[in-house]
Enzyme design. Sequence first.
Site, short mmCIF file in Angstrom:
data_model
loop_
_atom_site.label_atom_id
_atom_site.label_comp_id
_atom_site.label_asym_id
_atom_site.label_seq_id
_atom_site.Cartn_x
_atom_site.Cartn_y
_atom_site.Cartn_z
CG HIS A 89 -2.02 -0.90 1.28
ND1 HIS A 89 -1.87 -2.27 1.32
CD2 HIS A 89 -3.36 -0.66 1.29
CE1 HIS A 89 -3.08 -2.83 1.35
NE2 HIS A 89 -4.00 -1.87 1.32
CD GLU B 223 -4.89 4.03 0.88
OE1 GLU B 223 -6.10 3.83 0.94
OE2 GLU B 223 -4.05 3.25 1.37
#
Length: 332
Positions: free
Chosen positions: A198, A201
Amino acid sequence: MIDNKIPLVDLHRHLDGNVRVQTIWELGHQHGIALPADSLETLAPFVQIQGKETSLVAFLKKLDWMVAVLADLDAVQRVARENVADAALSGLDYAELRFSPYYMAMNHKLPIEGVVEAVIDGVNQGLKAHPQVKINLIGIMSRSFGVDACTAELNGLLAHRDKLVAIDLAGDELGFPGSLFNDHFKRVRDSGLNITVHAGEAAGAESMWQAIQELGATRIGHGVKAVQDPKLMEYLAKHRIGIESCPTSNLQTSTVKSLAEHPLRTFVDAGVLVCLNTDDPGVSNIDIKHEYRLAHNEMGFSAAELAKLQANGVEMAFISDSDRKALYAAKA
């Protein structure tokens, strides 16, 4: 919106972000856990996005309820089993279900490795009942809980590395940058597992560079901030680094203010390898077909462009070329 000749896949799908409202209700009552509502109907708004909510805090609160009811390993196994059923019922041919054993274990102090085993067992049970869908597992290290917790999490995951296809790093990207986890990912690379992270973001493009160049990521979850760095966009396209795009989730968490601001179109036009995913379908109250409808109806993607996104997902999957061919053969 879906091309029936191309396998339908969902690569960025959190198992612990997809717990049925009915299951939360039943597990809460079974284990004497105080729930925020006194009926199934009134519980739904506490655990699922209703309408056009766009708040990261509200989203995360809903997510927390999904793991709050995991009082024992049987509950974990049930949730994993139901995740396979939900994937099959939503028309998926292949899904990669990712999960954070620490996040699932922490409320009721379950053993981390026990959670990993329960997820594996639950998925296997689900596959027996729904053989039409193929499933692989991705283990998550939740950086929000700190470096030591991630070490414990990785230990539990690598004890079952043969049942996983990849390791992911999720959570507080700003507070716990990827550089804190270089040693963890050396272990992951040494294990032979794939890496997805991830990144881009909550933090900027530098987080994505770090994930790729230091941690060894070949796929990036979300990656919305990549568009701020033209050199990164060129690098992503040239090296076929896959972007796991989750438009509905990005809108609901206020990662983007509107779909008009979402970078999916920019990725496609720049030749970046990108596919559509649901992220936390239980919280978002969506399925994968919803994302394709959204891309068509609200983001202006043509049927041909959607077919390319669909095929990109198959290309990006952490599977062998022979498994890829088998997925296509099953659609012939």
